[in-house]
Design a protein around this motif. Structure first.
Motif, PDB file in Angstrom:
ATOM      1  N   GLY A 140       0.808  -1.213   0.000  1.00  0.00           N
ATOM      2  CA  GLY A 140       0.000   0.000   0.000  1.00  0.00           C
ATOM      3  C   GLY A 140       0.844   1.267   0.000  1.00  0.00           C
ATOM      4  O   GLY A 140       0.538   2.225  -0.701  1.00  0.00           O
ATOM      5  N   GLY A 141       1.917   1.247   0.775  1.00  0.00           N
ATOM      6  CA  GLY A 141       2.787   2.416   0.851  1.00  0.00           C
ATOM      7  C   GLY A 141       3.484   2.673  -0.473  1.00  0.00           C
ATOM      8  O   GLY A 141       3.616   3.819  -0.915  1.00  0.00           O
ATOM      9  N   LEU A 168       1.785   5.779   4.853  1.00  0.00           N
ATOM     10  CA  LEU A 168       3.211   5.475   4.711  1.00  0.00           C
ATOM     11  C   LEU A 168       3.880   5.375   6.077  1.00  0.00           C
ATOM     12  O   LEU A 168       3.400   5.913   7.068  1.00  0.00           O
ATOM     13  CB  LEU A 168       3.903   6.576   3.899  1.00  0.00           C
ATOM     14  CG  LEU A 168       3.338   6.834   2.503  1.00  0.00           C
ATOM     15  CD1 LEU A 168       4.184   7.882   1.795  1.00  0.00           C
ATOM     16  CD2 LEU A 168       3.312   5.570   1.677  1.00  0.00           C
ATOM     17  N   ASP A 169       5.021   4.686   6.097  1.00  0.00           N
ATOM     18  CA  ASP A 169       5.836   4.652   7.302  1.00  0.00           C
ATOM     19  C   ASP A 169       6.450   6.022   7.518  1.00  0.00           C
ATOM     20  O   ASP A 169       6.591   6.808   6.577  1.00  0.00           O
ATOM     21  CB  ASP A 169       6.948   3.617   7.155  1.00  0.00           C
ATOM     22  CG  ASP A 169       6.378   2.221   7.053  1.00  0.00           C
ATOM     23  OD1 ASP A 169       5.320   1.990   7.656  1.00  0.00           O
ATOM     24  OD2 ASP A 169       6.980   1.398   6.358  1.00  0.00           O
ATOM     25  N   VAL A 174       8.252  11.398   5.876  1.00  0.00           N
ATOM     26  CA  VAL A 174       9.193  12.511   5.931  1.00  0.00           C
ATOM     27  C   VAL A 174       9.834  12.716   4.553  1.00  0.00           C
ATOM     28  O   VAL A 174       9.940  13.840   4.058  1.00  0.00           O
ATOM     29  CB  VAL A 174      10.258  12.237   7.011  1.00  0.00           C
ATOM     30  CG1 VAL A 174      11.396  13.225   6.916  1.00  0.00           C
ATOM     31  CG2 VAL A 174       9.610  12.285   8.386  1.00  0.00           C
ATOM     32  N   GLU A 175      10.188  11.583   3.927  1.00  0.00           N
ATOM     33  CA  GLU A 175      10.840  11.652   2.621  1.00  0.00           C
ATOM     34  C   GLU A 175       9.921  12.322   1.586  1.00  0.00           C
ATOM     35  O   GLU A 175      10.327  13.262   0.893  1.00  0.00           O
ATOM     36  CB  GLU A 175      11.159  10.219   2.203  1.00  0.00           C
ATOM     37  CG  GLU A 175      12.176  10.052   1.125  1.00  0.00           C
ATOM     38  CD  GLU A 175      12.381   8.562   0.850  1.00  0.00           C
ATOM     39  OE1 GLU A 175      12.709   7.823   1.805  1.00  0.00           O
ATOM     40  OE2 GLU A 175      12.181   8.152  -0.294  1.00  0.00           O
ATOM     41  N   ILE A 176       8.678  11.823   1.531  1.00  0.00           N
ATOM     42  CA  ILE A 176       7.750  12.334   0.512  1.00  0.00           C
ATOM     43  C   ILE A 176       7.410  13.800   0.778  1.00  0.00           C
ATOM     44  O   ILE A 176       7.397  14.622  -0.140  1.00  0.00           O
ATOM     45  CB  ILE A 176       6.455  11.479   0.511  1.00  0.00           C
ATOM     46  CG1 ILE A 176       6.759  10.063   0.028  1.00  0.00           C
ATOM     47  CG2 ILE A 176       5.375  12.133  -0.318  1.00  0.00           C
ATOM     48  CD1 ILE A 176       7.038   9.934  -1.429  1.00  0.00           C
TER      49      ILE A 176
END
Lengths: 415, 341
Positions: A140-141, A168-169, A174-176
């Motif tokens: 899903g992420g 998302l994890d 944070v990344e996205i």
């Protein structure tokens, strides 16, 4: 610039959102927050023309949303919906390539430019290694990142995100969000957030919605206040400043908002008054416990800037304070004596003790009116920076009947 | 990766086209009387062609006049009709599965078959079977218009509403159909026969009609890219720039037009429009730009062989019986094999 002017929209007969006025300046990142059912998703749908406006209008760069041709709108505005379920086994690359659809005419084929944009969008979102995988086979992420890549491939100047990173994890969130913020001044971003701290960390401005209306709009500091959270989310929370980014941080307090009607928890005796002698964070947990149980808590003497001072003032307690690194003078000692005398019980927590705060303990040793309890939680201890004077003072306090307790539960039950 | 898939799909398309040509020749040859392929070929090609083009009888230019008659007047129209109807049903099925994002959808899903059957039954019961194809076509397309009109509110017709309205209307039409069949008396047998579908009465006139199927399929192929985007869901399609409501209308009406023609020619043959797109999606993937043409060819071949088998070995039993009899077990086999992987 994208703006809504007294926008109302909804399903069926009822308006879910009403009277929404907002505008996003070029390159701004705006976060929309609000409790469930406040109309955040409806607002995103109305702004992306999935839902027609009942009254009011949405304008993008001065033009009405209705006046855009479908493909032109898709080249201007990208949307990442809450969840996309793909039924057919398109590859990841196929899906991202569909982001190029609005750039194509009916009979045009994919150009090298399209491939370049798609590769870049996949690289940026970290899904390049999945390019050939069927989108039905990935997690899903990962799928959400594919949808974000698809929106980026549209090369829009406006990006609407409906809880785009909720599944998302934390590392990918944070990344996205960093990627989205890094799109910079060329792309105006409006995103719905569940996580208030993420909204605070990434957004230039925050819009708080409740009951289908905008309740607050402004910088994270202006919107994420204790009063707003209590009024619209029904929670009590501490607002602190992130030590590194300087953005406000929301720390929810368990159950405090229901304090008045609380039937669970310890049997509270609201009239009782507790004075807490603590420092360096040793008292923060107890302060919350005690005030949540309905006690009136005072604390001191503490230094300005001590983490216990911050917690106590955030909880609205009466704090006896001195400027940082200054000695306790006779005036403060007198004030402390009064506070201790006014309390039904005094709690002393295990903490580092030096010449600067030894006076606190000496006051406890001298007085005889209020019973004292010494709270030493598991792993906690008194650390002596007084060349042995601490031991003598502690012994003095204990000789006057102070008991040691290790668990907050025991502490509360002995009051 | 993409070029690899492209090359593989190219090979699949080539194999399908070759299989179609081979099937066409074999189907002309096979029948209650087997006719050798050699007698298809005119002894004098150019004069045979010019005779055909000027509308004269080309029979004298063939080695065997009887064989010529069987192959070119009886079998060829039937074979071509089977190919075109199969292709049309497969294309319409592909479109419906993409629109409803469901590989259980078929061309009949929004009331088309029950509308057509009702139209056919009306023609049989009240007009003694006159204008039956017209009534079937009007029933099929009329049902789609009605479903669309009923499902539309404020200019929008969400696919879920379309689907449910289609199911409801199908049941309503079936009720009227049952009543007609109940009170049909002697013509009951004719209605049942029509509903199972077959190519008994096909002539060259039907072939000219079925060229309209090709026109419809061409429109679907032109919109293949839009269907790819729409198959991600309606909202996503809006975000990606598809004019969703207009496109749905085109898709529904072109599909029901194709289906209506197919039904008017051959009755409501089941299973082709369901299984062919499904199987071809497993083979060539979900991209409708590839899926439409390959499913069309595969559907044509499937129906051609089903019809050849029934007219050769089974005394011209309705072809719908064969498609379901062969298709259903194959479908189950595929499902079981796929779930193991």
């Amino acid at each position: 610039m994208i703006r809504t002017d007294r926008l109302a929209a909804g399903y069926g007969a009822e308006d879910i959102i009403r009277d929404i006025c907002l505008d996003a300046a070029e390159g701004e990142f705006i976060g929309i927050i609000g409790p469930n059912g406040s109309g955040k998703t409806t607002l995103i749908k109305a702004m992306s023309r999935v839902l027609a406006a009942r009254t009011g209008a949405v304008t993008i760069e001065g033009r009405l949303l209705e006046d855009y041709d479908p493909k032109e709108l898709a080249r201007t505005l990208g949307v990442v919906p809450q969840e996309t379920s793909v039924r057919f086994s398109y590859t990841v690359k196929d899906i991202v390539m569909m982001g190029r659809f609005p750039h194509h005419t009916r009979f045009s084929r994919e150009s090298p430019e399209d491939y370049r944009v798609v590769e870049e969008a996949m690289a940026v979102t970290g899904i390049a290694h999945l390019a050939g995988r069927p989108v039905t086979d990935i997690s899903g992420g990962e799928r959400q990142r594919v949808i974000i890549a698809r929106a980026l491939a549209q090369q829009p100047r406006f990006l609407l995100l409906d809880e785009a990173t909720a599944h998302l994890d934390i590392n990918h969130q944070v990344e996205i969000l960093s990627i989205i913020r890094a799109l910079g001044a060329g792309v105006t971003k409006i995103g719905v957030f569940h996580d208030l701290n993420l909204a605070s960390a990434y957004c230039d401005r925050i819009i708080l919605m409740a009951g289908g209306e905008v309740r607050a709009i402004g910088t994270p500091e202006a919107v994420l206040t204790r009063e707003n959270l209590r009024e619209h989310y029904g929670i009590d929370a501490l607002i602190q400043t992130h030590p590194v980014t300087g953005r406000p941080m929301v720390l929810p307090l368990e159950g405090t908002a229901r304090r008045s009607s609380s039937s669970t928890g310890s049997p509270a005796t609201p009239s009782k008054r507790v004075h807490l002698v603590c420092g360096g964070g040793s008292g923060a947990g107890l302060m919350y416990r005690l005030s949540a149980s309905g006690y009136e808590v005072t604390t001191g003497i503490l230094c300005d800037g001590d983490s216990d001072t911050c917690t106590a003032s955030a909880l609205g307690m009466n704090v006896l304070c001195i400027p940082p690194f200054s000695p306790i003078g006779p005036a403060e000692t007198a004030a402390l004596r009064e506070m201790v005398a006014a309390a039904d019980v005094t709690v002393l927590t295990a903490m580092p003790v030096g010449p600067g705060n030894l006076a606190n303990l000496e006051v406890l040793c001298e007085q005889e009116t209020t019973p004292v309890m010494i709270y030493i939680p598991e792993g906690g201890e008194f650390t002596d920076y007084t060349d042995g004077r601490l031991d003598a003072v502690l012994r003095c306090i204990e000789e006057k009947g102070a008991v040691r307790v290790a668990r907050p539960k025991d502490l509360l039950s002995s009051f | 990766m993409l070029t690899g898939t492209g090359r593989r799909n190219g090979a699949v398309a080539l194999v399908l086209v070759c299989a179609m040509l081979l099937s066409l020749v074999l189907a002309l040859s096979i029948g209650p009387t087997t006719i050798p392929v050699s007698s298809f070929v005119p002894s004098d090609l150019s004069s045979a062609l010019s005779a055909l083009l000027s509308g004269e009888n080309a029979a004298p230019f063939f080695p065997d006049a009887t064989a010529y008659l069987i192959v070119y007047s009886v079998r060829l129209p039937r074979v071509l009709a089977a190919l075109l109807v199969g292709a049309g049903l497969a294309a319409a099925g592909t479109a419906m599965q993409g629109l409803f994002r469901n590989s259980m959808a078929d061309p009949y899903i929004i009331g088309t078959s029950s509308g057509a059957a009702l139209g056919a039954a009306v023609a049989i019961v009240f007009l003694g079977g006159m204008f039956l194809p017209v009534f079937a076509f009007v029933g099929a397309t009329g049902a789609t218009f009605l479903v669309y009109a009923l499902a539309t509110r404020n200019g929008r017709a969400p696919v879920e509403t379309l689907l449910l309205t289609g199911v409801a209307l199908s049941m309503f039409f079936s009720a009227i159909l049952s009543f007609l069949m109940y009170s049909a008396g002697k013509s009951l047998h004719q209605i049942v026969y029509w509903m199972m579908g077959g190519f008994w009465t096909v002539g060259w006139g039907d072939i000219y009609l079925s060229l309209l199927i090709i026109a419809g399929c061409f429109i679907l192929i032109v919109y293949a890219k839009d269907l790819n985007v729409l198959s991600l869901g309606e909202e996503d399609a809006v975000h990606l720039g598809v004019n969703v409501e207009t496109f749905k209308r085109i898709l529904l009406f072109v599909s029901s037009f194709i289906t209506g023609i197919a039904v008017a020619i051959a009755g409501s043959i089941g299973f082709i429009g369901l299984i062919t797109p499904h199987v071809m999606r497993l083979v060539v993937g979900p991209d409708h730009r590839v899926l439409f043409p390959t499913a069309m060819v595969a559907g044509g071949i499937f129906l051609l062989w089903a019809d050849t088998i029934t007219r050769t070995f089974l005394g011209d039993m309705p072809v719908g019986v064969i498609t379901a009899f062969v298709g259903a077990p194959f479908f189950v086999f595929l499902l079981r094999r796929r779930s193991k992987v």
